[in-house]
Design a protein around this motif. Sequence first.
Motif, PDB file in Angstrom:
ATOM      1  N   ASN A   1       0.838  -1.192   0.000  1.00  0.00           N
ATOM      2  CA  ASN A   1       0.000   0.000   0.000  1.00  0.00           C
ATOM      3  C   ASN A   1       0.879   1.249   0.000  1.00  0.00           C
ATOM      4  O   ASN A   1       2.106   1.156  -0.076  1.00  0.00           O
ATOM      5  CB  ASN A   1      -0.974  -0.006   1.188  1.00  0.00           C
ATOM      6  CG  ASN A   1      -0.275  -0.015   2.543  1.00  0.00           C
ATOM      7  OD1 ASN A   1       0.919   0.254   2.654  1.00  0.00           O
ATOM      8  ND2 ASN A   1      -1.026  -0.321   3.591  1.00  0.00           N
ATOM      9  N   ASP A   2       0.246   2.418   0.073  1.00  0.00           N
ATOM     10  CA  ASP A   2       1.018   3.655  -0.034  1.00  0.00           C
ATOM     11  C   ASP A   2       1.954   3.860   1.151  1.00  0.00           C
ATOM     12  O   ASP A   2       3.006   4.497   1.011  1.00  0.00           O
ATOM     13  CB  ASP A   2       0.091   4.857  -0.205  1.00  0.00           C
ATOM     14  CG  ASP A   2      -0.845   5.075   0.974  1.00  0.00           C
ATOM     15  OD1 ASP A   2      -1.259   4.081   1.607  1.00  0.00           O
ATOM     16  OD2 ASP A   2      -1.204   6.237   1.252  1.00  0.00           O
ATOM     17  N   ILE A   3       1.611   3.306   2.314  1.00  0.00           N
ATOM     18  CA  ILE A   3       2.490   3.431   3.474  1.00  0.00           C
ATOM     19  C   ILE A   3       3.795   2.665   3.227  1.00  0.00           C
ATOM     20  O   ILE A   3       4.890   3.167   3.514  1.00  0.00           O
ATOM     21  CB  ILE A   3       1.800   2.909   4.748  1.00  0.00           C
ATOM     22  CG1 ILE A   3       0.464   3.627   4.969  1.00  0.00           C
ATOM     23  CG2 ILE A   3       2.710   3.058   5.958  1.00  0.00           C
ATOM     24  CD1 ILE A   3       0.573   5.123   5.118  1.00  0.00           C
ATOM     25  N   GLY A   4       3.672   1.464   2.691  1.00  0.00           N
ATOM     26  CA  GLY A   4       4.862   0.695   2.349  1.00  0.00           C
ATOM     27  C   GLY A   4       5.719   1.398   1.318  1.00  0.00           C
ATOM     28  O   GLY A   4       6.958   1.423   1.424  1.00  0.00           O
ATOM     29  N   LEU A   5       5.078   1.998   0.307  1.00  0.00           N
ATOM     30  CA  LEU A   5       5.825   2.745  -0.708  1.00  0.00           C
ATOM     31  C   LEU A   5       6.548   3.939  -0.084  1.00  0.00           C
ATOM     32  O   LEU A   5       7.688   4.250  -0.445  1.00  0.00           O
ATOM     33  CB  LEU A   5       4.873   3.238  -1.801  1.00  0.00           C
ATOM     34  CG  LEU A   5       4.167   2.181  -2.647  1.00  0.00           C
ATOM     35  CD1 LEU A   5       3.284   2.845  -3.682  1.00  0.00           C
ATOM     36  CD2 LEU A   5       5.176   1.243  -3.327  1.00  0.00           C
ATOM     37  N   PHE A   6       5.881   4.596   0.852  1.00  0.00           N
ATOM     38  CA  PHE A   6       6.481   5.756   1.518  1.00  0.00           C
ATOM     39  C   PHE A   6       7.768   5.376   2.240  1.00  0.00           C
ATOM     40  O   PHE A   6       8.811   6.018   2.058  1.00  0.00           O
ATOM     41  CB  PHE A   6       5.468   6.355   2.498  1.00  0.00           C
ATOM     42  CG  PHE A   6       6.046   7.371   3.435  1.00  0.00           C
ATOM     43  CD1 PHE A   6       6.206   8.685   3.037  1.00  0.00           C
ATOM     44  CD2 PHE A   6       6.437   7.015   4.718  1.00  0.00           C
ATOM     45  CE1 PHE A   6       6.755   9.626   3.909  1.00  0.00           C
ATOM     46  CE2 PHE A   6       6.974   7.942   5.588  1.00  0.00           C
ATOM     47  CZ  PHE A   6       7.137   9.263   5.184  1.00  0.00           C
TER      48      PHE A   6
ATOM     49  N   LEU B   1      -1.001  -4.045   5.905  1.00  0.00           N
ATOM     50  CA  LEU B   1      -0.580  -4.490   4.585  1.00  0.00           C
ATOM     51  C   LEU B   1       0.772  -3.945   4.144  1.00  0.00           C
ATOM     52  O   LEU B   1       1.389  -4.485   3.226  1.00  0.00           O
ATOM     53  CB  LEU B   1      -1.659  -4.098   3.557  1.00  0.00           C
ATOM     54  CG  LEU B   1      -1.653  -4.811   2.212  1.00  0.00           C
ATOM     55  CD1 LEU B   1      -1.782  -6.321   2.393  1.00  0.00           C
ATOM     56  CD2 LEU B   1      -2.788  -4.290   1.333  1.00  0.00           C
ATOM     57  N   ALA B   2       1.239  -2.870   4.785  1.00  0.00           N
ATOM     58  CA  ALA B   2       2.479  -2.232   4.345  1.00  0.00           C
ATOM     59  C   ALA B   2       3.656  -3.192   4.436  1.00  0.00           C
ATOM     60  O   ALA B   2       3.890  -3.805   5.467  1.00  0.00           O
ATOM     61  CB  ALA B   2       2.747  -0.988   5.189  1.00  0.00           C
ATOM     62  N   ARG B   3       4.416  -3.311   3.348  1.00  0.00           N
ATOM     63  CA  ARG B   3       5.564  -4.219   3.311  1.00  0.00           C
ATOM     64  C   ARG B   3       6.797  -3.603   3.958  1.00  0.00           C
ATOM     65  O   ARG B   3       7.744  -4.317   4.288  1.00  0.00           O
ATOM     66  CB  ARG B   3       5.860  -4.599   1.855  1.00  0.00           C
ATOM     67  CG  ARG B   3       4.763  -5.442   1.221  1.00  0.00           C
ATOM     68  CD  ARG B   3       5.032  -5.670  -0.258  1.00  0.00           C
ATOM     69  NE  ARG B   3       6.221  -6.477  -0.487  1.00  0.00           N
ATOM     70  CZ  ARG B   3       6.236  -7.807  -0.528  1.00  0.00           C
ATOM     71  NH1 ARG B   3       5.110  -8.484  -0.320  1.00  0.00           N
ATOM     72  NH2 ARG B   3       7.350  -8.473  -0.767  1.00  0.00           N
ATOM     73  N   ALA B   4       6.805  -2.296   4.122  1.00  0.00           N
ATOM     74  CA  ALA B   4       7.898  -1.613   4.825  1.00  0.00           C
ATOM     75  C   ALA B   4       7.287  -0.716   5.891  1.00  0.00           C
ATOM     76  O   ALA B   4       6.403   0.082   5.601  1.00  0.00           O
ATOM     77  CB  ALA B   4       8.734  -0.783   3.849  1.00  0.00           C
ATOM     78  N   LEU B   5       7.749  -0.876   7.139  1.00  0.00           N
ATOM     79  CA  LEU B   5       7.298  -0.049   8.260  1.00  0.00           C
ATOM     80  C   LEU B   5       8.527   0.243   9.129  1.00  0.00           C
ATOM     81  O   LEU B   5       8.900  -0.566   9.972  1.00  0.00           O
ATOM     82  CB  LEU B   5       6.228  -0.772   9.083  1.00  0.00           C
ATOM     83  CG  LEU B   5       4.825  -0.864   8.490  1.00  0.00           C
ATOM     84  CD1 LEU B   5       3.978  -1.866   9.269  1.00  0.00           C
ATOM     85  CD2 LEU B   5       4.148   0.505   8.489  1.00  0.00           C
ATOM     86  N   THR B   6       9.162   1.380   8.898  1.00  0.00           N
ATOM     87  CA  THR B   6      10.430   1.654   9.573  1.00  0.00           C
ATOM     88  C   THR B   6      10.475   3.065  10.159  1.00  0.00           C
ATOM     89  O   THR B   6      11.357   3.857   9.817  1.00  0.00           O
ATOM     90  CB  THR B   6      11.604   1.463   8.598  1.00  0.00           C
ATOM     91  OG1 THR B   6      11.378   2.285   7.433  1.00  0.00           O
ATOM     92  CG2 THR B   6      11.739   0.009   8.174  1.00  0.00           C
ATOM     93  N   PRO B   7       9.563   3.395  11.071  1.00  0.00           N
ATOM     94  CA  PRO B   7       9.640   4.710  11.703  1.00  0.00           C
ATOM     95  C   PRO B   7      10.796   4.783  12.684  1.00  0.00           C
ATOM     96  O   PRO B   7      11.263   3.763  13.196  1.00  0.00           O
ATOM     97  CB  PRO B   7       8.295   4.809  12.431  1.00  0.00           C
ATOM     98  CG  PRO B   7       7.967   3.393  12.776  1.00  0.00           C
ATOM     99  CD  PRO B   7       8.454   2.587  11.600  1.00  0.00           C
TER     100      PRO B   7
END
Length: 465
Positions: A99-104, A182-188
């Motif tokens: 999703n767009d969060i993963g893309l971000f 769903l986000a494939r990348a979550l790195t805050p």
Amino acid sequence: MIPVRGFETKNVAVLGLGRSGLSAARALKAGGAHPVCWDDHPEICDKVESEGFEIRDFSRDGAFVDIASLIVSPGIPHLYPAPNRIVAAALAAGVPVDNDIGLFFRSLGNGDWHQMDQPPKVIAVTGSNGKSTTSALIHHILENAGKSAQLAGNIGRGVLDIDPPADGGVVVLELSSYQTELARALTPDIAVFTNFSADHLDRHGGLGGYFAAKRRLFAEGGPDRAVIGVDEAEGAFLAGQLSEGPGDDRVIRISVEGKLTGPGWSVFARKGFLAEYRKGRQAGSIDMRQIKGLPGAHNHQNACAAYAACRTLGLSPKVIEAGFNSFDGLPHRSQVIAERDGVSFVNDSKATNVDSALKALQAFRNIRWICGGLEKDGGLSGLKPGLGNVIKAYVIGREAAGFALQLDGVDCEVCTTMDRAVERAMAEAREGESVLLAPAAASFDQYDSFEKRGDDFIAQVSRRL
């Protein structure tokens, strides 16, 4: 805009062309990808096609043969209560779903960051209630302190619509379970978990699935700091999973139900005072009782979370307190819209579930309570601790009578419409009382959104003042 990286010259499918979907398509194009778009609404497809994007019906056989990835808008259920047919087709074709969060998160950093004195940081906020207020409060404190900050995600702008952050900049994201699941990348850099209560259970296949969606923000990327509300079992469990020991100050525990003074780092609020403890000693304190924009224990919890996040960035307690005092609150969240003859009118239309409505009931006294709407799973028994503050309930919604029957011991009047509820509550309210809209239900039986419901409440009150 944050151009999406990693898909140069590739076809990327975008399903759902609302705010986040269209933003994703534009950011993919800016990064050199070829977006291929679809929405179930033909008029939306026509509009997006006129912007120059390719339109393709992904329900057709072979639609994913040349697709590198599928980007799904958060409003589209992909697994529960039943698998989405297009998402299922992508998975069957071996196409990754994001999703767009993963893309971000995969695209935010760039080659200029190593030249910055202070590389940008991302604070991501999730939880069942208080996400928006906490996110907006963090953003406000940072801006009030002269920091470069942007607010995005489930509030403010779409995550890919923001400007590339500058030297020392901070991006504050509100993330719902729909976005984190769903986000494939979550790195805050800093991740915040406000609290946990039952919500969206059909979307996540039950309470465990809902918690798992929230937990991904902390488990997938491993933030440098985690701010965790520990007043519920799920939060305490999450804090324990992330911590290496009692003194591990990478985990900051927050509470409004107990005093936290152990060897680690904690922030808690009791009897109107916020306190920070580090290594068993008090490191800061703020009197919350006269801060108008943050009334009630639930807002004190939001303040604890925002305080902790800002402290990790090096802001002093005095700077944070100044931000608290200048914060006006958010619309539809414990929003005092008017006062007349000693009666306060409070719009908390965002109280769409039992837990958030309970917090509103506990924040005020002598309440003329406007409630009702599209009831969520779990019933209304969780409201019982706050019903002692209710003088009378004025119930709205298509199923108002059934809603009222569940409010044992409460004087109820079935009003059905907001117009009638406000009319009756205002006619009966006396000095020292509050007319409170805190529905404990979704709005969709009568309104398009909780914002529309709150706007109607404001309009009905305003025309009678």
